[in-house]
Design an enzyme around this catalytic site. Structure first.
Site, PDB file in Angstrom:
ATOM      1  CE  LYS A  68      82.383  62.800  55.816  1.00  0.00           C
ATOM      2  NZ  LYS A  68      81.742  63.959  55.168  1.00  0.00           N
ATOM      3  CD  GLU A 116      94.981  59.472  46.562  1.00  0.00           C
ATOM      4  OE1 GLU A 116      94.145  58.877  47.280  1.00  0.00           O
ATOM      5  OE2 GLU A 116      94.683  59.985  45.468  1.00  0.00           O
ATOM      6  NE  ARG A 154      83.381  70.776  48.878  1.00  0.00           N
ATOM      7  CZ  ARG A 154      82.866  69.590  48.632  1.00  0.00           C
ATOM      8  NH1 ARG A 154      83.578  68.506  48.810  1.00  0.00           N
ATOM      9  NH2 ARG A 154      81.611  69.466  48.211  1.00  0.00           N
ATOM     10  CG  HIS A 188     108.286  90.347  40.418  1.00  0.00           C
ATOM     11  ND1 HIS A 188     108.992  91.399  39.875  1.00  0.00           N
ATOM     12  CD2 HIS A 188     107.745  90.810  41.569  1.00  0.00           C
ATOM     13  CE1 HIS A 188     108.898  92.452  40.683  1.00  0.00           C
ATOM     14  NE2 HIS A 188     108.149  92.107  41.715  1.00  0.00           N
ATOM     15  CE  LYS A 235      88.147  59.788  45.733  1.00  0.00           C
ATOM     16  NZ  LYS A 235      87.290  59.918  46.913  1.00  0.00           N
TER      17      LYS A 235
HETATM   18  O1  F6P Z   1      88.664  62.743  46.459  1.00  0.00           O
HETATM   19  C1  F6P Z   1      88.043  63.798  47.068  1.00  0.00           C
HETATM   20  C2  F6P Z   1      87.876  63.598  48.543  1.00  0.00           C
HETATM   21  O2  F6P Z   1      86.815  62.749  48.764  1.00  0.00           O
HETATM   22  C3  F6P Z   1      87.680  64.930  49.235  1.00  0.00           C
HETATM   23  O3  F6P Z   1      86.372  65.344  49.198  1.00  0.00           O
HETATM   24  C4  F6P Z   1      88.196  64.654  50.592  1.00  0.00           C
HETATM   25  O4  F6P Z   1      88.494  65.842  51.280  1.00  0.00           O
HETATM   26  C5  F6P Z   1      89.399  63.808  50.281  1.00  0.00           C
HETATM   27  O5  F6P Z   1      89.028  63.045  49.152  1.00  0.00           O
HETATM   28  C6  F6P Z   1      89.882  62.918  51.380  1.00  0.00           C
HETATM   29  O6  F6P Z   1      88.931  61.994  51.768  1.00  0.00           O
HETATM   30  P1  F6P Z   1      89.066  61.196  53.128  1.00  0.00           P
HETATM   31  O7  F6P Z   1      89.059  62.181  54.248  1.00  0.00           O
HETATM   32  O8  F6P Z   1      87.897  60.263  53.171  1.00  0.00           O
HETATM   33  O9  F6P Z   1      90.369  60.435  53.088  1.00  0.00           O
END
Ligand code: F6P
Length: 533
Positions: A194, A200, A255, A371, A498
């Protein structure tokens, strides 16, 4: 007095009043109990009768829902009101399922939908022609968990000839595994973010772009790249062709976004028309959540029962156990949906909450979980509510169906009825044990029972039922937030970590902590991990 404190006290009083009563006895005194605590919704049946709630407690729960205007909050969300004030935006994921708050939003969403479908069709044609054999989806959190779950759950509807891989973690092993053995010339890399700033995701996207460049022997690899982002300029600057950047709007939370272009990998990886069926299932649940009156509303009862456990009985977590391999990724998906939405300590107006707004969501697929950790559920000191999911139709050898479903129902029944010490003793004596040994063993073979569980039944796992199930959980999460007076659409709690991570990562790269801003333990760890291993 804090928000809804009166209702919290009321619910606690009912839970306290009922604490000396066994749930089994509530079935005896009220022959209508199963009916009173069950609801039917599209593709889904909810049975909450194994919770220790009687008619008076149920009435108090509905009183709380009325006091908090819980279903009204869903309506305000549907109308496009500013339900996420801390980020100054609406939450309009249901617009992706045909319920746009305005004609302008509807037009924007259908234009995006048309573009996505045309793109997915073109890619499908490439797959059919053997020109494209792999898709690597890069994203994390909401940009990962939904598409991963949907493509895994609907494996029976996968498009043949396309290998689908996911990379989310910044652990380099993730992207290495995702790319291993693939042919760069026939691989499409889909980057979903987004913000297009997530550490990452950008690290994995850079690694994939480097891999494409090395494999294809050229700098411009845009023909192999696709992006989904609310920051299209960043995606374009990174190297994706403008026509291949699909929109992700501010008013769709990560989400809650699997229905949007975030699901593009699922649209492509599933056979023609399957994603539309998934959306239709969610739309059917939207109609139920928004239109069913409170007494018939399965979403509302689901939320109230969950709130009763947390606020009334102080349950710190609940275990989600789908007796369906196809739903094995559901616990991970729900962990983000529920805990990132409702893991809050202040109400929408900033006041400290008088009760926990969210427990820990955890779980695993049944029967495997039996289990593993069911010992704790049956005999641990603190009762933990369990949510079972069962599907009437199963796959594989018909002979295994009864075993799977029998296990699910048996666990729920065992949690409810338990086994008294006298029963355990009688069983041991009947097995021929001498009295002294029977007395020693009996406490270990006693089950307290009276442990609450919810049963959710699906007819089968289909695109429609999966859509309905995920929409059910989305709405339940939002109704839960309304009951607590919190904002389920922001996630400020992830920000501090972060910020610190980018500082510490830079220090590790530079070979050690740069200043005294850390606590001594962190400083020592930075030093230790900065040494070459
Ligand atoms: O760190 C949480 C978050 O902001 C989530 O809410 C989101 O789904 C995820 O990181 C990924 O964010 P982006 O789509 O901006 O990479």
């Amino acid at each position: 007095m804090g928000m809804y404190t009166r209702h919290f006290d009321d619910i606690r009083a009912h839970a306290q009043r009922l604490s000396a009563t066994r749930t089994m006895d509530l079935f005896t005194v009220d022959p209508n109990r199963l009916h009173a605590l069950s609801r039917t919704a599209p593709h889904l049946f909810l049975d909450a009768s194994k919770h220790k709630i009687d008619a008076a407690a149920l009435e108090a729960l509905y009183g709380w829902a009325r006091g908090a205007d819980a279903l009204g909050f869903l309506q305000r969300m549907a109308h496009g009101d500013l339900v996420n004030p801390t980020e100054d935006r609406a939450a309009m994921h249901i617009a992706l399922r045909g319920r746009a708050a305005s004609p302008a939003i509807a037009a924007e969403i259908s234009a995006a939908e048309r573009a996505l479908n045309a793109f997915s069709d073109a890619i499908a044609a490439e797959v059919a022609a053997g020109k494209l054999t792999a898709l690597v989806h890069i994203g994390i959190g909401g940009s990962d968990l939904g598409p991963r779950l949907v493509t895994d759950a609907l494996a029976m509807w996968r498009r043949p000839g396309l290998e689908l891989r996911f990379a989310a973690n910044i652990d380099g092993a993730d992207i290495e595994d995702a790319l291993a053995g693939l042919d760069p010339a026939r691989t499409l890399v889909v980057v979903v973010s987004k913000t297009f700033t997530t550490m990452e995701t950008l690290a994995n996207a850079n690694a994939a772009r480097d891999w494409l460049r090395a494999g294809l022997g050229r700098e411009d690899v845009s023909a192999h790249l696709v992006a989904v982002s609310a920051a299209p300029a960043r995606a374009i600057a990174w190297g994706v062709a403008q026509a291949r950047v699909f929109p992700f709007w501010d008013f769709i939370g990560g989400r809650y976004s699997v229905w949007s272009a975030v699901g593009v990998s699922a649209r492509i990886a599933l056979q023609d028309g399957v994603f539309a069926r998934f959306l239709a299932g969610a739309a059917a649940m939207d109609a139920h959540a928004l239109e069913a009156p409170a007494p018939d509303n399965a979403v509302l009862l689901g939320a109230l029962v969950q709130a009763y456990g947390r606020v009334g009985q102080a349950s710190a977590s609940y275990a989600l156990i789908p007796y369906a391999r196809r739903l094995r990724l559901l616990p991970a998906f729900l962990q983000q949906l529920e805990m990132e939405s409702n893991g809050k300590r202040v109400s929408i107006d900033g006041a400290r909450l008088g009760a926990s707004a969210c427990g820990v969501t955890w779980g695993d697929v049944g029967a495997n979980a039996q289990h593993s950790f069911f010992q704790l559920l049956h005999q641990g000191v603190d009762p933990i509510p369990v949510e079972f999911i069962v599907c009437a139709q199963t796959e594989g050898p018909a002979s295994q169906r009864a075993g799977l479903l029998g296990n699910a129902l048996a666990q729920a029944e065992a949690l409810l009825i338990g086994r008294t010490q006298d029963q355990a003793l009688a069983q041991l004596r009947a097995a021929g044990l001498d009295e002294a040994s029977a007395q020693i063993l009996a406490p270990h073979k006693t089950f307290p029972g009276d442990r609450p569980s919810t049963l959710i039944g699906l007819e089968a796992i289909t695109p429609e039922s999966l859509g309905a199930l995920l929409a059910f959980y989305e709405h339940r999460t939002v109704v839960q937030a309304a009951l607590m007076g919190i904002n389920p659409f922001d996630q400020w709690g992830v920000e501090l970590g972060k910020e610190l991570a980018s500082v510490i990562a830079a220090e590790i790269t530079a070979g050690g902590a740069s200043g005294a801003r850390h606590d001594p333990s962190t400083t020592a760890w930075i030093k230790r991990l900065s040494q070459p291993s």
